[in-house]
Design a protein around this motif. Structure first.
Motif, mmCIF file in Angstrom:
data_model
loop_
_atom_site.group_PDB
_atom_site.id
_atom_site.type_symbol
_atom_site.label_atom_id
_atom_site.label_comp_id
_atom_site.label_asym_id
_atom_site.label_seq_id
_atom_site.Cartn_x
_atom_site.Cartn_y
_atom_site.Cartn_z
ATOM 1 N N SER A 18 0.851 -1.186 0.000
ATOM 2 C CA SER A 18 0.000 0.000 0.000
ATOM 3 C C SER A 18 0.886 1.235 0.000
ATOM 4 O O SER A 18 2.079 1.153 -0.249
ATOM 5 C CB SER A 18 -0.924 -0.035 1.222
ATOM 6 O OG SER A 18 -1.847 1.014 1.161
ATOM 7 N N THR A 19 0.302 2.408 0.298
ATOM 8 C CA THR A 19 1.044 3.658 0.227
ATOM 9 C C THR A 19 2.114 3.705 1.306
ATOM 10 O O THR A 19 1.815 3.527 2.473
ATOM 11 C CB THR A 19 0.076 4.842 0.429
ATOM 12 O OG1 THR A 19 -0.976 4.718 -0.513
ATOM 13 C CG2 THR A 19 0.804 6.162 0.222
ATOM 14 N N PRO A 20 3.381 3.967 0.973
ATOM 15 C CA PRO A 20 4.455 3.979 1.970
ATOM 16 C C PRO A 20 4.460 5.263 2.782
ATOM 17 O O PRO A 20 3.882 6.266 2.418
ATOM 18 C CB PRO A 20 5.721 3.872 1.119
ATOM 19 C CG PRO A 20 5.342 4.527 -0.166
ATOM 20 C CD PRO A 20 3.890 4.170 -0.392
ATOM 21 N N ARG A 54 3.503 -7.134 7.745
ATOM 22 C CA ARG A 54 2.523 -6.318 7.026
ATOM 23 C C ARG A 54 3.026 -4.885 6.825
ATOM 24 O O ARG A 54 2.836 -4.285 5.766
ATOM 25 C CB ARG A 54 1.185 -6.307 7.784
ATOM 26 C CG ARG A 54 0.086 -5.511 7.074
ATOM 27 C CD ARG A 54 -0.199 -6.087 5.703
ATOM 28 N NE ARG A 54 -1.179 -5.324 4.953
ATOM 29 C CZ ARG A 54 -0.921 -4.236 4.221
ATOM 30 N NH1 ARG A 54 0.310 -3.771 4.161
ATOM 31 N NH2 ARG A 54 -1.870 -3.628 3.569
ATOM 32 N N LEU A 55 3.708 -4.339 7.844
ATOM 33 C CA LEU A 55 4.178 -2.958 7.752
ATOM 34 C C LEU A 55 5.325 -2.805 6.764
ATOM 35 O O LEU A 55 5.607 -1.685 6.310
ATOM 36 C CB LEU A 55 4.600 -2.453 9.130
ATOM 37 C CG LEU A 55 3.459 -2.137 10.094
ATOM 38 C CD1 LEU A 55 4.004 -1.716 11.453
ATOM 39 C CD2 LEU A 55 2.553 -1.045 9.520
ATOM 40 N N SER A 57 5.171 -3.587 3.886
ATOM 41 C CA SER A 57 4.510 -3.147 2.660
ATOM 42 C C SER A 57 4.109 -1.681 2.731
ATOM 43 O O SER A 57 3.730 -1.093 1.722
ATOM 44 C CB SER A 57 3.247 -3.993 2.407
ATOM 45 O OG SER A 57 3.566 -5.352 2.251
ATOM 46 N N GLU A 58 4.178 -1.108 3.918
ATOM 47 C CA GLU A 58 3.748 0.274 4.125
ATOM 48 C C GLU A 58 4.918 1.232 4.349
ATOM 49 O O GLU A 58 4.824 2.406 3.993
ATOM 50 C CB GLU A 58 2.824 0.346 5.358
ATOM 51 C CG GLU A 58 1.554 -0.481 5.265
ATOM 52 C CD GLU A 58 0.535 0.111 4.313
ATOM 53 O OE1 GLU A 58 0.692 1.284 3.925
ATOM 54 O OE2 GLU A 58 -0.407 -0.609 3.945
ATOM 55 N N ASP A 273 -1.320 6.068 10.356
ATOM 56 C CA ASP A 273 -1.971 5.852 9.060
ATOM 57 C C ASP A 273 -1.507 4.539 8.425
ATOM 58 O O ASP A 273 -2.313 3.783 7.860
ATOM 59 C CB ASP A 273 -1.662 7.014 8.119
ATOM 60 C CG ASP A 273 -2.344 8.307 8.547
ATOM 61 O OD1 ASP A 273 -3.289 8.242 9.357
ATOM 62 O OD2 ASP A 273 -1.914 9.376 8.066
ATOM 63 N N ALA A 274 -0.203 4.257 8.516
ATOM 64 C CA ALA A 274 0.328 3.021 7.949
ATOM 65 C C ALA A 274 -0.245 1.806 8.650
ATOM 66 O O ALA A 274 -0.631 0.812 8.017
ATOM 67 C CB ALA A 274 1.855 3.016 8.042
ATOM 68 N N ARG A 277 -3.973 1.283 7.706
ATOM 69 C CA ARG A 277 -4.170 0.578 6.439
ATOM 70 C C ARG A 277 -3.945 -0.923 6.612
ATOM 71 O O ARG A 277 -4.648 -1.739 6.017
ATOM 72 C CB ARG A 277 -3.234 1.153 5.376
ATOM 73 C CG ARG A 277 -3.596 2.570 4.944
ATOM 74 C CD ARG A 277 -2.797 3.008 3.717
ATOM 75 N NE ARG A 277 -1.378 3.137 3.990
ATOM 76 C CZ ARG A 277 -0.799 4.261 4.408
ATOM 77 N NH1 ARG A 277 -1.525 5.348 4.638
ATOM 78 N NH2 ARG A 277 0.510 4.311 4.602
ATOM 79 N N SER A 278 -2.984 -1.276 7.447
ATOM 80 C CA SER A 278 -2.713 -2.696 7.688
ATOM 81 C C SER A 278 -3.897 -3.378 8.361
ATOM 82 O O SER A 278 -4.213 -4.540 8.064
ATOM 83 C CB SER A 278 -1.461 -2.837 8.572
ATOM 84 O OG SER A 278 -0.314 -2.330 7.924
ATOM 85 N N ASP A 281 -6.512 -4.863 6.123
ATOM 86 C CA ASP A 281 -6.135 -5.975 5.256
ATOM 87 C C ASP A 281 -6.785 -7.264 5.769
ATOM 88 O O ASP A 281 -6.553 -7.686 6.901
ATOM 89 C CB ASP A 281 -4.613 -6.125 5.243
ATOM 90 C CG ASP A 281 -4.151 -7.198 4.285
ATOM 91 O OD1 ASP A 281 -4.282 -8.386 4.633
ATOM 92 O OD2 ASP A 281 -3.681 -6.858 3.186
#
Length: 327
Positions: A18-20, A54-55, A57-58, A273-274, A277-278, A281
């Motif tokens: 997702s968005t970093p 998971r993080l 990916s962020e 925010d990161a 988003r996780s 999921d």
């Protein structure tokens, strides 16, 4: 047999990117360390590694897990409190080291969670499950309470130590049910469950992830979960509160991410925010459920208010039970 999904392996999850985190962060190029204040291999460690995976990916700099067990989680928390407030050191904190320990380790605390740590995000609420030796003549909470009233000070219950959520679970049960049980503190859930299965102690409060193999094999019997209502991952196990006289019973452990209090607000929000988003999921949520947790996204302000409310609940149980871990 309760319909409970088999605990899955926590490694090698294929999770979507997702968005970093914004590259302009002061520490954007430095790896992020997630401090887990308990030993590797347990349920808390599993949750930490799921979150770190998971993080990745962020957050472009990546996330690594570092286990810092000791002092009822306080050693790991102190490590974070004393770290640079730049968003590169995070704590996977539980109710213990961020809310309960100040109530029971008053003279031993070397940090003040409310002042020294900033709450970023609640990851999961984790109810305990109350399990009993199969030979105990109680198939549910109502029968357990009746047995306890008829046999004061005979029932024994094991926990993983004085002043932790398991201990508070037992104290709250005694207080609301009007029974007296004998607390038997242990150093780990495995030994608790082994002794309950053997009949050395009657009951224990543990995470569902820890109890699951013993439940599935019939070595212990589940009586109830400690959340206000049934858990989505164990719908056949009733909540203690379903027994009407104990309708106010609810006490869970929970886990969230914290940073040093001096971390800039902008960095805190980007981390929140990161993580937020996780928590949306589906694969991550399902994996947390398999560890016995219920994901519950909150804003930073909501998480702070949640901790304050939970601390008030814990404080009453500690005061009513005269609990201290300083002896």
């Amino acid at each position: 047999m309760p319909r409970i999904r088999t605990l899955a392996a926590t490694a090698a999850l294929a999770l979507a990117a997702s968005t970093p985190l914004h590259a302009a962060d002061p520490a954007a190029g430095r790896p992020i360390t997630l401090i887990v204040p308990f030993a590797a291999g347990g349920g808390v460690d599993g949750m930490g590694r799921l979150l770190a995976e998971r993080l990745r990916s962020e957050l472009p700099q990546g996330v690594v897990v570092e286990n810092r067990p000791g002092a009822s989680g306080m050693l790991g928390a102190q490590t974070v409190v004393r770290s640079a407030p730049d968003g590169t050191t995070l704590l996977l904190g539980s109710a213990g080291e961020t809310a309960i320990n100040p109530l029971v380790f008053k003279g031993k605390m070397q940090y003040q969670p409310e002042k020294d740590l900033a709450p970023i995000a609640l990851i999961a609420r984790v109810p305990n499950v109350l399990v009993a030796n199969p030979k105990l003549p109680a198939a549910n909470v109502e029968e357990l309470v009746a047995y306890g009233r008829a046999h004061p000070d005979k029932l024994t219950y094991a926990t993983s130590g004085v002043g932790n959520p398991q201990h508070l679970n037992g104290e709250l049960l005694q207080s609301l049910a009007g029974i007296k049980m004998v607390h038997v503190p242990y150093k780990g859930a495995s030994a608790q469950l082994v002794d309950v299965a053997a009949g050395s102690v009657d009951l224990t409060f543990v995470s569902l992830a820890g109890a699951l193999p013993f439940i599935k094999s019939g070595k212990v019997k589940p009586l109830a979960v400690t959340s206000a209502r049934r858990a989505s991952f164990a719908p056949d196990i009733p909540a203690v509160a379903e027994y009407a006289p104990l309708k106010d019973y609810a006490l869970e452990n929970w886990f969230g991410v914290f940073v040093p209090a001096a971390t800039p607000a902008e960095t805190q929000q980007k981390l929140a925010d990161a993580i937020g988003r996780s928590l949306k999921d589906e694969k991550f949520v399902a994996s947390i459920r398999e560890l016995g947790g219920e994901v519950q996204p909150m804003s930073r302000d909501e998480f702070r208010a949640f901790i304050k409310a939970q601390t008030a609940v814990f404080a009453k149980v500690v005061a009513d039970g005269h609990i201290t871990a300083e002896n």
